[in-house]
Design a protein around this motif. Structure first.
Motif, mmCIF file in Angstrom:
data_model
loop_
_atom_site.group_PDB
_atom_site.id
_atom_site.type_symbol
_atom_site.label_atom_id
_atom_site.label_comp_id
_atom_site.label_asym_id
_atom_site.label_seq_id
_atom_site.Cartn_x
_atom_site.Cartn_y
_atom_site.Cartn_z
ATOM 1 N N LYS A 64 13.489 7.097 -3.651
ATOM 2 C CA LYS A 64 12.506 6.059 -3.329
ATOM 3 C C LYS A 64 11.673 6.455 -2.109
ATOM 4 O O LYS A 64 12.106 7.233 -1.261
ATOM 5 C CB LYS A 64 13.221 4.742 -2.997
ATOM 6 N N THR A 65 10.448 5.885 -2.056
ATOM 7 C CA THR A 65 9.637 6.055 -0.862
ATOM 8 C C THR A 65 8.822 4.788 -0.642
ATOM 9 O O THR A 65 8.902 3.851 -1.440
ATOM 10 C CB THR A 65 8.726 7.289 -0.959
ATOM 11 N N TYR A 66 8.041 4.756 0.396
ATOM 12 C CA TYR A 66 7.352 3.530 0.778
ATOM 13 C C TYR A 66 5.870 3.833 1.005
ATOM 14 O O TYR A 66 5.532 4.788 1.695
ATOM 15 C CB TYR A 66 8.004 2.927 2.023
ATOM 16 N N ILE A 67 5.027 3.022 0.392
ATOM 17 C CA ILE A 67 3.584 3.282 0.471
ATOM 18 C C ILE A 67 2.822 2.011 0.769
ATOM 19 O O ILE A 67 3.367 0.909 0.722
ATOM 20 C CB ILE A 67 3.039 3.906 -0.833
ATOM 21 N N GLN A 68 1.543 2.185 1.065
ATOM 22 C CA GLN A 68 0.654 1.056 1.308
ATOM 23 C C GLN A 68 -0.679 1.338 0.614
ATOM 24 O O GLN A 68 -0.985 2.486 0.285
ATOM 25 C CB GLN A 68 0.434 0.843 2.815
ATOM 26 N N GLN A 69 -1.452 0.272 0.389
ATOM 27 C CA GLN A 69 -2.773 0.426 -0.232
ATOM 28 C C GLN A 69 -3.853 0.282 0.828
ATOM 29 O O GLN A 69 -3.814 -0.643 1.631
ATOM 30 C CB GLN A 69 -2.979 -0.626 -1.327
ATOM 31 N N ARG A 70 -4.819 1.194 0.807
ATOM 32 C CA ARG A 70 -5.943 1.090 1.748
ATOM 33 C C ARG A 70 -6.837 -0.056 1.318
ATOM 34 O O ARG A 70 -7.118 -0.229 0.138
ATOM 35 C CB ARG A 70 -6.749 2.387 1.762
ATOM 36 N N LYS A 71 -7.289 -0.844 2.265
ATOM 37 C CA LYS A 71 -8.072 -2.023 1.920
ATOM 38 C C LYS A 71 -9.560 -1.816 2.107
ATOM 39 O O LYS A 71 -10.372 -2.587 1.613
ATOM 40 C CB LYS A 71 -7.592 -3.216 2.753
ATOM 41 N N GLU A 72 -9.945 -0.798 2.853
ATOM 42 C CA GLU A 72 -11.376 -0.607 3.078
ATOM 43 C C GLU A 72 -11.669 0.824 3.513
ATOM 44 O O GLU A 72 -10.763 1.614 3.760
ATOM 45 C CB GLU A 72 -11.878 -1.580 4.149
ATOM 46 N N GLY A 73 -12.952 1.108 3.587
ATOM 47 C CA GLY A 73 -13.379 2.408 4.090
ATOM 48 C C GLY A 73 -13.014 3.541 3.148
ATOM 49 O O GLY A 73 -12.995 3.391 1.922
ATOM 50 N N ILE A 74 -12.717 4.659 3.755
ATOM 51 C CA ILE A 74 -12.408 5.857 3.004
ATOM 52 C C ILE A 74 -11.185 5.619 2.119
ATOM 53 O O ILE A 74 -10.218 5.012 2.544
ATOM 54 C CB ILE A 74 -12.180 7.027 3.985
ATOM 55 N N TRP A 75 -11.285 6.061 0.875
ATOM 56 C CA TRP A 75 -10.185 5.929 -0.100
ATOM 57 C C TRP A 75 -9.788 4.482 -0.343
ATOM 58 O O TRP A 75 -8.626 4.168 -0.578
ATOM 59 C CB TRP A 75 -8.970 6.751 0.351
ATOM 60 N N LYS A 76 -10.755 3.569 -0.294
ATOM 61 C CA LYS A 76 -10.484 2.152 -0.510
ATOM 62 C C LYS A 76 -9.741 1.908 -1.822
ATOM 63 O O LYS A 76 -10.104 2.456 -2.862
ATOM 64 C CB LYS A 76 -11.809 1.378 -0.516
ATOM 65 N N ASN A 77 -8.741 1.056 -1.752
ATOM 66 C CA ASN A 77 -7.914 0.636 -2.898
ATOM 67 C C ASN A 77 -6.992 1.731 -3.421
ATOM 68 O O ASN A 77 -6.313 1.544 -4.421
ATOM 69 C CB ASN A 77 -8.776 0.107 -4.058
ATOM 70 N N MET A 78 -6.977 2.880 -2.773
ATOM 71 C CA MET A 78 -6.025 3.909 -3.188
ATOM 72 C C MET A 78 -4.778 3.810 -2.308
ATOM 73 O O MET A 78 -4.721 3.005 -1.394
ATOM 74 C CB MET A 78 -6.688 5.275 -3.124
ATOM 75 N N TYR A 79 -3.786 4.622 -2.617
ATOM 76 C CA TYR A 79 -2.482 4.454 -1.970
ATOM 77 C C TYR A 79 -2.159 5.632 -1.057
ATOM 78 O O TYR A 79 -2.673 6.736 -1.236
ATOM 79 C CB TYR A 79 -1.402 4.262 -3.032
ATOM 80 N N GLN A 80 -1.302 5.362 -0.083
ATOM 81 C CA GLN A 80 -0.964 6.401 0.877
ATOM 82 C C GLN A 80 0.385 6.096 1.518
ATOM 83 O O GLN A 80 0.876 4.969 1.462
ATOM 84 C CB GLN A 80 -2.035 6.458 1.975
ATOM 85 N N PHE A 81 0.968 7.103 2.154
ATOM 86 C CA PHE A 81 2.131 6.857 2.976
ATOM 87 C C PHE A 81 1.687 6.060 4.201
ATOM 88 O O PHE A 81 0.528 6.172 4.615
ATOM 89 C CB PHE A 81 2.766 8.185 3.394
#
Length: 348
Positions: A239-256
DNA sequence: AAACCGGGGAT
DNA sequence: ATCCCAGGTTT
């Protein structure tokens, strides 16, 4: 012979066989044109085939989720293109009876469609007399008319438009538009243009005056800002833990989980509590450093892998748990994140 | 008018 | 290291 005739004649024997040239389906034309915005044909091609296969019609695209569409767009860049296309597909599906608009001004209204793309769809799908002006056309025309004003300024752009209007063939809008872009792409290139084999060489004042190399002119360069990204890669088994970008660069994509600043290695563990709460004393397993270049950003990125034996007691609100192998497959990520994932697979 | 928005290939 | 790619939107 007129310039347009020379162009179209050359095009008929020299053109590449590109998939979106064998259709009048406005949806397919629209998809190809958006995908090719600031994107090389070879780079966009595999994505075009993927999209047509997954979403053969506007309705299919409309019925997908944005997350699915972004996953399919993953790696191509300028992700607002994907978000706008998906949103527009739903609009056309829900409000226009899935019928693609057929007038230039209506097409221009669509999200993510500007002057170039509206003219391209209008001419290629409906054979309407609107000339396209893209990077290729700007280059060809600036040389063909010796336009010395910068093409990225209003004056230069106006002169380009006026010049195009002089040579545009209203009787063959689709062929003329394809032909002039193809010439810019294959012959009248930015560097080392092959004027010897150019069908317009006898009508080219830039060639006559030895100015081909100096045209087109451009002024002002966007400077690249240097920034830091510090990613926290928490691992608990698979398992790992991620968040979704809400704005700006890479908006709505996911990242650590990310801190958009430079964190000194010694103080990394002090920041863990900003993302999760754990009963363990976390330790840094390993770190990965890389530089990521965008058109307007230079990102100095550091990924710190922190393995835990037990799941965290608490997650910050925007962070959630996934299977490690779902990242990139189900949750769209930037190429920067993919670079990190790839580096992990190598030292396995 | 200038900044923002990605990624990759050619030189 | 720099430029450019079937550009468009926001500030």
């Amino acid at each position: 012979m007129r310039i347009s005739e020379l162009l179209i004649k050359w095009y008929s024997i020299s053109k590449r066989d590109l998939p979106w040239r064998n259709t009048n389906d406005p949806y397919k034309i629209w998809l190809s044109e958006v995908m090719l915005q600031q994107t090389r044909v070879e780079q966009g091609m595999p994505y075009y085939h993927k999209f047509i296969e997954h979403y053969p019609t506007i309705s299919d695209l409309a019925n997908a989720t944005e997350q699915e569409v972004l996953t399919l767009w993953q790696g191509l860049g300028y992700y607002s293109r994907a978000r706008n296309m998906h949103s527009t597909a739903q609009y056309i599906s829900n409000n226009l009876g899935s019928q693609f608009p057929q007038k230039f001004n209506e097409i221009l209204e669509l999200k993510g469609v500007g002057a170039y793309t509206a003219a391209a769809i209008s001419s290629f799908a409906f054979n309407l007399p609107y000339p396209v002006i893209d990077g290729n056309v700007q280059r060809v025309v600036s040389r063909l008319f010796c336009i010395e004003d910068p093409i990225n300024k209003p004056i230069g752009q106006k002169k380009i438009r006026e010049a195009v209007d002089q040579i545009f063939d209203k009787r063959n809008p689709a062929k003329f538009n394809q032909a002039i872009m193809e010439l810019g792409s294959l012959v009248c290139t930015p560097k080392n243009p092959t004027c010897d084999s150019c069908p317009l060489s006898i009508k080219c004042p830039a060639l006559l005056n030895g100015k081909v190399k100096a045209l087109p002119k451009k002024e002002g360069k966007t400077k690249v800002k240097e920034i830091s990204h510090t990613y926290f890669v928490f691992k608990v088994e698979d398992k790992t833990y991620i968040q979704q970008r809400k704005e700006g660069i890479w908006k709505n994509m996911y990242q650590f989980p990310l801190l958009e600043l430079d964190v000194k290695p010694e103080t990394i563990l002090d920041h863990v509590m900003e993302f999760i709460e754990t009963s363990e004393t976390p330790m840094i397993q390993h770190s990965y450093q890389t530089k990521h270049l965008l058109s307007h950003r230079k990102i100095n990125a550091n990924f710190y892998t922190i393995s835990l034996h037990r799941k965290p007691i608490f997650l910050k609100s925007n962070i959630f748990e996934i299977e490690l192998n779902e990242l990139s497959k189900k949750y769209p990520t930037s190429v920067l994140t993919q670079k990190f994932l790839k580096s992990c697979r190598i030292d396995d």
